[in-house]
Design an enzyme around this catalytic site. Structure first.
Site, PDB file in Angstrom:
ATOM      1  N   LYS A  11     -11.760 -23.838 -34.752  1.00 20.14           N
ATOM      2  CA  LYS A  11     -11.232 -24.708 -35.813  1.00 20.14           C
ATOM      3  C   LYS A  11     -12.116 -25.943 -36.013  1.00 20.14           C
ATOM      4  O   LYS A  11     -12.975 -26.254 -35.180  1.00 20.14           O
ATOM      5  CB  LYS A  11      -9.789 -25.093 -35.458  1.00 20.14           C
ATOM      6  CG  LYS A  11      -8.828 -23.888 -35.443  1.00 20.14           C
ATOM      7  CD  LYS A  11      -7.382 -24.324 -35.165  1.00 20.14           C
ATOM      8  CE  LYS A  11      -6.417 -23.144 -35.211  1.00 20.14           C
ATOM      9  NZ  LYS A  11      -5.002 -23.565 -34.989  1.00 20.14           N
ATOM     10  N   TYR A  51      -2.695 -18.705 -43.844  1.00 23.18           N
ATOM     11  CA  TYR A  51      -1.524 -19.157 -43.086  1.00 23.18           C
ATOM     12  C   TYR A  51      -0.228 -18.974 -43.895  1.00 23.18           C
ATOM     13  O   TYR A  51       0.743 -19.697 -43.657  1.00 23.18           O
ATOM     14  CB  TYR A  51      -1.689 -20.621 -42.674  1.00 23.18           C
ATOM     15  CG  TYR A  51      -2.536 -20.807 -41.409  1.00 23.18           C
ATOM     16  CD1 TYR A  51      -2.131 -20.289 -40.176  1.00 23.18           C
ATOM     17  CD2 TYR A  51      -3.728 -21.508 -41.439  1.00 23.18           C
ATOM     18  CE1 TYR A  51      -2.885 -20.458 -39.019  1.00 23.18           C
ATOM     19  CE2 TYR A  51      -4.496 -21.688 -40.282  1.00 23.18           C
ATOM     20  CZ  TYR A  51      -4.061 -21.156 -39.081  1.00 23.18           C
ATOM     21  OH  TYR A  51      -4.805 -21.331 -37.931  1.00 23.18           O
ATOM     22  N   ASN A 114      -5.792 -27.906 -32.512  1.00 28.26           N
ATOM     23  CA  ASN A 114      -5.773 -27.275 -31.188  1.00 28.26           C
ATOM     24  C   ASN A 114      -6.926 -26.292 -30.958  1.00 28.26           C
ATOM     25  O   ASN A 114      -6.827 -25.374 -30.157  1.00 28.26           O
ATOM     26  CB  ASN A 114      -4.407 -26.622 -30.934  1.00 28.26           C
ATOM     27  CG  ASN A 114      -4.069 -25.561 -31.957  1.00 28.26           C
ATOM     28  OD1 ASN A 114      -4.875 -25.277 -32.844  1.00 28.26           O
ATOM     29  ND2 ASN A 114      -2.904 -24.959 -31.837  1.00 28.26           N
ATOM     30  N   HIS A 117      -7.872 -20.472 -33.104  1.00 28.84           N
ATOM     31  CA  HIS A 117      -6.833 -19.550 -33.578  1.00 28.84           C
ATOM     32  C   HIS A 117      -7.093 -18.194 -32.949  1.00 28.84           C
ATOM     33  O   HIS A 117      -8.252 -17.816 -32.761  1.00 28.84           O
ATOM     34  CB  HIS A 117      -6.889 -19.406 -35.108  1.00 28.84           C
ATOM     35  CG  HIS A 117      -6.160 -18.189 -35.616  1.00 28.84           C
ATOM     36  ND1 HIS A 117      -4.815 -18.200 -35.877  1.00 28.84           N
ATOM     37  CD2 HIS A 117      -6.582 -16.918 -35.850  1.00 28.84           C
ATOM     38  CE1 HIS A 117      -4.441 -16.979 -36.253  1.00 28.84           C
ATOM     39  NE2 HIS A 117      -5.498 -16.189 -36.256  1.00 28.84           N
ATOM     40  N   GLU A 128      -6.209 -10.136 -40.592  1.00 22.31           N
ATOM     41  CA  GLU A 128      -7.014 -11.355 -40.481  1.00 22.31           C
ATOM     42  C   GLU A 128      -8.505 -11.037 -40.391  1.00 22.31           C
ATOM     43  O   GLU A 128      -9.333 -11.775 -40.935  1.00 22.31           O
ATOM     44  CB  GLU A 128      -6.558 -12.159 -39.259  1.00 22.31           C
ATOM     45  CG  GLU A 128      -5.159 -12.737 -39.435  1.00 22.31           C
ATOM     46  CD  GLU A 128      -4.644 -13.463 -38.204  1.00 22.31           C
ATOM     47  OE1 GLU A 128      -3.521 -13.988 -38.266  1.00 22.31           O
ATOM     48  OE2 GLU A 128      -5.360 -13.533 -37.180  1.00 22.31           O
TER      49      GLU A 128
HETATM   50  P1  RTP Z   1      -2.853 -19.838 -34.241  1.00 19.97           P
HETATM   51  O1  RTP Z   1      -2.068 -19.031 -35.244  1.00 19.97           O
HETATM   52  O2  RTP Z   1      -3.674 -20.953 -34.864  1.00 19.97           O
HETATM   53  O3  RTP Z   1      -3.648 -18.981 -33.297  1.00 19.97           O
HETATM   54  O4  RTP Z   1      -1.846 -20.585 -33.291  1.00 19.97           O
HETATM   55  P2  RTP Z   1      -0.526 -20.032 -32.638  1.00 19.97           P
HETATM   56  O5  RTP Z   1      -0.293 -18.587 -32.974  1.00 19.97           O
HETATM   57  O6  RTP Z   1      -0.596 -20.406 -31.198  1.00 19.97           O
HETATM   58  O7  RTP Z   1       0.536 -20.949 -33.360  1.00 19.97           O
HETATM   59  P3  RTP Z   1       1.340 -20.704 -34.727  1.00 19.97           P
HETATM   60  O8  RTP Z   1       2.788 -20.838 -34.413  1.00 19.97           O
HETATM   61  O9  RTP Z   1       0.860 -19.461 -35.409  1.00 19.97           O
HETATM   62  O10 RTP Z   1       0.911 -21.976 -35.574  1.00 19.97           O
HETATM   63  C1  RTP Z   1      -0.287 -21.989 -36.307  1.00 19.97           C
HETATM   64  C2  RTP Z   1      -0.977 -23.315 -36.140  1.00 19.97           C
HETATM   65  O11 RTP Z   1      -0.233 -24.324 -36.809  1.00 19.97           O
HETATM   66  C3  RTP Z   1      -0.369 -25.553 -36.108  1.00 19.97           C
HETATM   67  N1  RTP Z   1       0.944 -25.989 -35.671  1.00 19.97           N
HETATM   68  N2  RTP Z   1       1.273 -27.241 -35.623  1.00 19.97           N
HETATM   69  N3  RTP Z   1       2.630 -29.684 -35.175  1.00 19.97           N
HETATM   70  C4  RTP Z   1       3.301 -28.526 -35.024  1.00 19.97           C
HETATM   71  O12 RTP Z   1       4.475 -28.452 -34.743  1.00 19.97           O
HETATM   72  C5  RTP Z   1       2.544 -27.297 -35.203  1.00 19.97           C
HETATM   73  N4  RTP Z   1       3.018 -26.073 -34.985  1.00 19.97           N
HETATM   74  C6  RTP Z   1       1.978 -25.246 -35.286  1.00 19.97           C
HETATM   75  C7  RTP Z   1      -1.286 -25.297 -34.924  1.00 19.97           C
HETATM   76  O13 RTP Z   1      -2.630 -25.591 -35.336  1.00 19.97           O
HETATM   77  C8  RTP Z   1      -1.101 -23.822 -34.698  1.00 19.97           C
HETATM   78  O14 RTP Z   1      -2.200 -23.270 -34.000  1.00 19.97           O
HETATM   79 MG    MG Z   2      -0.362 -17.866 -34.950  1.00 18.78          MG
END
Ligand code: RTP
Ligand code: MG
Length: 142
Positions: A11, A51, A114, A117, A128
């Protein structure tokens, strides 16, 4: 266990801090092979489409703003159990909960910023990878 492909994105915050090499080294040391790679600076339309599953959630606008704030490196990674292995190496979404030694523990700046992804399932991995690599990935030759 089976050989899988998964989409990884380094990212904008991790690209900005010159951590591409350090992060790719972790993938390779874990046995994940980079079979496609592309730098791109996503438009709002592209980030919104990528997204789409999160549209309407409270963090969505911040997420799209962040993901369009600078270039990203998208990669297709291949290996045994690649989807789960990649997510293990990445660590928890919230870096405050990410295990020591994971990418997010070491390179995240916040919950939103973070660092990486990773696809979460075989169907999303396929969608994706096709999003960033519509021409397909490099076949193994040796
Ligand atoms: P990713 O899709 O980026 O691999 O991350 P992930 O599965 O671990 O998390 P996901 O629930 O899919 O959320 C996508 C991205 O959105 C941002 N996020 N921010 N501030 C918040 O509460 C929050 N929750 C999610 C993060 O960048 C997350 O990786
Ligand atoms: Mg995710």
């Amino acid at each position: 266990m089976s050989v899988q492909q998964t989409l990884s994105i380094i990212k904008p915050n991790a690209v900005a801090k010159n951590a591409i090499g350090a992060i790719c080294e972790r993938f390779e040391k874990a046995g994940l092979r980079i079979v496609a790679a592309r730098m791109s600076h996503l438009t709002r339309e592209q980030a919104t489409a990528f997204y789409a599953v999160h549209q309407g959630k409270p963090f969505f606008d911040e997420l799209v703003g962040f993901m369009t704030s600078g270039p990203v490196l998208a990669m297709a990674l291949e290996g045994e159990d690649a989807i789960a292995l990649n997510r293990e190496i990445m660590g928890a979404t919230n870096p405050a909960q990410a295990a020591p030694g994971t990418i997010r523990a070491d390179f995240a700046d916040s919950f939103t910023e973070n660092a990486v992804h990773g696809s979460d399932a075989p169907d999303t991995a396929a969608t994706e990878i096709a999003f960033f690599f519509p021409e397909g990935v490099c076949p193994r030759t040796r």
